[in-house]
Design a protein around this motif. Structure first.
Motif, PDB file in Angstrom:
ATOM      1  N   MET A   1      23.755 135.677  60.931  1.00  0.00           N
ATOM      2  CA  MET A   1      23.159 135.582  59.599  1.00  0.00           C
ATOM      3  C   MET A   1      22.455 134.233  59.396  1.00  0.00           C
ATOM      4  O   MET A   1      21.418 134.137  58.786  1.00  0.00           O
ATOM      5  CB  MET A   1      24.282 135.760  58.586  1.00  0.00           C
ATOM      6  N   TYR A   2      23.100 133.159  59.909  1.00  0.00           N
ATOM      7  CA  TYR A   2      22.504 131.836  59.737  1.00  0.00           C
ATOM      8  C   TYR A   2      21.925 131.351  61.047  1.00  0.00           C
ATOM      9  O   TYR A   2      22.599 131.311  62.057  1.00  0.00           O
ATOM     10  CB  TYR A   2      23.556 130.843  59.243  1.00  0.00           C
ATOM     11  N   ASP A   3      20.653 130.956  61.020  1.00  0.00           N
ATOM     12  CA  ASP A   3      20.024 130.477  62.234  1.00  0.00           C
ATOM     13  C   ASP A   3      19.912 128.957  62.190  1.00  0.00           C
ATOM     14  O   ASP A   3      19.042 128.349  62.751  1.00  0.00           O
ATOM     15  CB  ASP A   3      18.640 131.112  62.410  1.00  0.00           C
ATOM     16  N   TYR A   4      20.802 128.342  61.460  1.00  0.00           N
ATOM     17  CA  TYR A   4      20.822 126.892  61.353  1.00  0.00           C
ATOM     18  C   TYR A   4      22.287 126.519  61.188  1.00  0.00           C
ATOM     19  O   TYR A   4      23.146 127.382  61.030  1.00  0.00           O
ATOM     20  CB  TYR A   4      19.996 126.429  60.145  1.00  0.00           C
ATOM     21  N   GLY A   5      22.573 125.220  61.185  1.00  0.00           N
ATOM     22  CA  GLY A   5      23.954 124.806  61.006  1.00  0.00           C
ATOM     23  C   GLY A   5      24.844 125.406  62.082  1.00  0.00           C
ATOM     24  O   GLY A   5      25.806 126.101  61.788  1.00  0.00           O
ATOM     25  N   GLU A   6      24.486 125.120  63.352  1.00  0.00           N
ATOM     26  CA  GLU A   6      25.208 125.739  64.481  1.00  0.00           C
ATOM     27  C   GLU A   6      26.718 125.562  64.395  1.00  0.00           C
ATOM     28  O   GLU A   6      27.490 126.396  64.842  1.00  0.00           O
ATOM     29  CB  GLU A   6      24.726 125.110  65.791  1.00  0.00           C
ATOM     30  N   SER A   7      27.138 124.430  63.821  1.00  0.00           N
ATOM     31  CA  SER A   7      28.567 124.136  63.726  1.00  0.00           C
ATOM     32  C   SER A   7      29.248 125.038  62.713  1.00  0.00           C
ATOM     33  O   SER A   7      30.467 125.059  62.617  1.00  0.00           O
ATOM     34  CB  SER A   7      28.734 122.685  63.276  1.00  0.00           C
ATOM     35  N   GLY A   8      28.445 125.769  61.918  1.00  0.00           N
ATOM     36  CA  GLY A   8      29.047 126.567  60.842  1.00  0.00           C
ATOM     37  C   GLY A   8      29.203 125.756  59.575  1.00  0.00           C
ATOM     38  O   GLY A   8      29.619 126.262  58.545  1.00  0.00           O
ATOM     39  N   ILE A   9      28.863 124.472  59.646  1.00  0.00           N
ATOM     40  CA  ILE A   9      28.938 123.586  58.480  1.00  0.00           C
ATOM     41  C   ILE A   9      27.510 123.352  57.974  1.00  0.00           C
ATOM     42  O   ILE A   9      26.656 122.865  58.719  1.00  0.00           O
ATOM     43  CB  ILE A   9      29.589 122.227  58.852  1.00  0.00           C
ATOM     44  N   VAL A  67      25.024 112.055  56.881  1.00  0.00           N
ATOM     45  CA  VAL A  67      24.726 113.190  55.990  1.00  0.00           C
ATOM     46  C   VAL A  67      23.894 114.200  56.758  1.00  0.00           C
ATOM     47  O   VAL A  67      22.869 113.844  57.366  1.00  0.00           O
ATOM     48  CB  VAL A  67      23.897 112.731  54.765  1.00  0.00           C
ATOM     49  N   THR A  68      24.321 115.469  56.762  1.00  0.00           N
ATOM     50  CA  THR A  68      23.467 116.512  57.330  1.00  0.00           C
ATOM     51  C   THR A  68      23.472 117.739  56.416  1.00  0.00           C
ATOM     52  O   THR A  68      24.458 118.034  55.750  1.00  0.00           O
ATOM     53  CB  THR A  68      23.904 116.972  58.745  1.00  0.00           C
ATOM     54  N   VAL A  69      22.314 118.413  56.402  1.00  0.00           N
ATOM     55  CA  VAL A  69      22.183 119.671  55.658  1.00  0.00           C
ATOM     56  C   VAL A  69      21.618 120.692  56.647  1.00  0.00           C
ATOM     57  O   VAL A  69      20.542 120.468  57.215  1.00  0.00           O
ATOM     58  CB  VAL A  69      21.255 119.498  54.441  1.00  0.00           C
ATOM     59  N   GLY A  70      22.379 121.755  56.868  1.00  0.00           N
ATOM     60  CA  GLY A  70      21.979 122.736  57.888  1.00  0.00           C
ATOM     61  C   GLY A  70      21.874 122.097  59.267  1.00  0.00           C
ATOM     62  O   GLY A  70      21.113 122.562  60.109  1.00  0.00           O
ATOM     63  N   GLY A  71      22.604 121.021  59.463  1.00  0.00           N
ATOM     64  CA  GLY A  71      22.572 120.316  60.740  1.00  0.00           C
ATOM     65  C   GLY A  71      21.469 119.270  60.851  1.00  0.00           C
ATOM     66  O   GLY A  71      21.366 118.562  61.851  1.00  0.00           O
ATOM     67  N   PHE A  72      20.630 119.156  59.816  1.00  0.00           N
ATOM     68  CA  PHE A  72      19.493 118.218  59.863  1.00  0.00           C
ATOM     69  C   PHE A  72      19.707 117.037  58.916  1.00  0.00           C
ATOM     70  O   PHE A  72      20.339 117.173  57.863  1.00  0.00           O
ATOM     71  CB  PHE A  72      18.201 118.916  59.441  1.00  0.00           C
ATOM     72  N   ASP A  73      19.098 115.907  59.279  1.00  0.00           N
ATOM     73  CA  ASP A  73      19.034 114.773  58.357  1.00  0.00           C
ATOM     74  C   ASP A  73      18.230 115.225  57.129  1.00  0.00           C
ATOM     75  O   ASP A  73      17.150 115.814  57.277  1.00  0.00           O
ATOM     76  CB  ASP A  73      18.309 113.622  59.089  1.00  0.00           C
ATOM     77  N   PRO A  74      18.727 114.967  55.905  1.00  0.00           N
ATOM     78  CA  PRO A  74      18.039 115.483  54.718  1.00  0.00           C
ATOM     79  C   PRO A  74      16.581 115.031  54.566  1.00  0.00           C
ATOM     80  O   PRO A  74      15.809 115.702  53.865  1.00  0.00           O
ATOM     81  CB  PRO A  74      18.875 114.927  53.547  1.00  0.00           C
ATOM     82  N   VAL A  75      16.189 113.923  55.200  1.00  0.00           N
ATOM     83  CA  VAL A  75      14.797 113.483  55.019  1.00  0.00           C
ATOM     84  C   VAL A  75      13.821 114.226  55.938  1.00  0.00           C
ATOM     85  O   VAL A  75      12.604 114.079  55.807  1.00  0.00           O
ATOM     86  CB  VAL A  75      14.628 111.944  55.218  1.00  0.00           C
ATOM     87  N   THR A  76      14.333 115.050  56.853  1.00  0.00           N
ATOM     88  CA  THR A  76      13.431 115.736  57.789  1.00  0.00           C
ATOM     89  C   THR A  76      12.797 116.983  57.150  1.00  0.00           C
ATOM     90  O   THR A  76      13.330 117.541  56.190  1.00  0.00           O
ATOM     91  CB  THR A  76      14.190 116.203  59.058  1.00  0.00           C
TER      92      THR A  76
END
Ligand SMILES: Nc1ncnc2c1ncn2[C@@H]1O[C@H](COP(=O)(O)OP(=O)(O)OP(=O)(O)O)[C@@H](O)[C@H]1O
Length: 243
Positions: A1-9, A67-76
């Protein structure tokens, strides 16, 4: 379902600190929000809720911590593509109509067919009679509904909402809650009104003085009630314990 946040977080903050000049707003915030979960961020005035959301959305940089959102740095750009944000004092373009705002922001956000997406949201939020009204002439409640729609126009996977039900009457709150419930997304809602947290989420993070002071489920909070206490009273007690 989610193609991001590989860690599940999907939302992660580790030891995050932030000062405004000499004022410490965040003093080591930690949280891990699983993808697909719905959390409320509760705390008294000045606890650091808005600062937390602004950091998650990339508007403010933390002084330290991760800080990460969907596994990414929020500024990206990757993070920006999956985040939807409703600021506490959202202000759409006042000289555009309600519909133009949705189409314009939809187009900027890369929505495939911004016109039909705009109509879809207008219908879902019962805004049809106001679609050609300029924002400057909308009531505060309808402006808030538009602001919620603008936050989700691009089908974000992670939604950060600061006091989303402000200015909304009870039936309107119900239509916004229903719409948010239907979204397949992770969300974190900041509020200091427990009743709103109960309507919107299953999990609660309480912060005070820029730190997480309690993290658990709404059910757990209910079970902590002593002598017929209401859930608001349990939360007030937990907040007082750290004051
Ligand atoms: N731009 C700013 N400049 C200086 N201090 C700030 C600024 N924004 C927030 N603060 C301070 O940082 C702390 C955390 O504020 P923040 O707005 O994050 O809290 P909050 O929990 O969202 O509060 P509220 O529920 O009142 O909106 C407070 O002490 C506040 O006074």
């Amino acid at each position: 379902m989610y193609d991001y946040g590989e860690s599940g977080i999907c939302i992660e903050m580790k030891e995050v600190t932030k000062k405004y000049d000499s004022i410490s707003a965040l003093n080591g915030i930690d949280m891990e929000i699983p993808c697909g979960a719905r959390y409320s961020l509760i705390g008294p005035n000045g606890a650091g809720k808005s600062t937390t959301l602004k950091i998650l959305v990339g508007l403010l940089k933390p002084d330290s911590g991760k800080v990460t959102v969907g596994g990414f740095d929020p500024v990206t750009n990757q993070a920006k593509g999956i985040i939807g944000y409703l600021p506490e004092d959202a202000y759409p373009y006042i000289n555009l109509t309600l519909k133009e705002n949705l189409e314009y922001i939809g187009a900027i956000r890369g929505v495939e067919d911004p016109k039909s997406r705009a109509m879809d949201l207008i219908e879902k939020l019962d805004l049809l009679p106001y679609r050609y009204t300029k924002v400057s002439q909308l009531s505060r409640g309808n402006r808030q509904k538009l602001s919620v729609a603008l936050a989700i126009v691009h089908h974000p996977k992670v939604i950060l909402l600061d006091e989303p039900l402000n200015y909304l009457d009870i039936p309107t709150q119900a239509s916004v809650i229903k719409m948010l419930d239907d979204l397949k997304a992770t969300y974190l809602v900041s509020t200091h009104i427990m009743e709103i947290a109960e309507k919107l989420s299953r999990n609660v993070i309480i912060i005070g003085h820029g730190r997480v002071t309690w993290n658990g489920t709404m059910d757990h909070l209910r079970k902590m009630a002593e002598n017929g206490e209401r859930i608001e009273e349990v939360v007030a007690r937990l907040m007082k314990d750290v004051a």
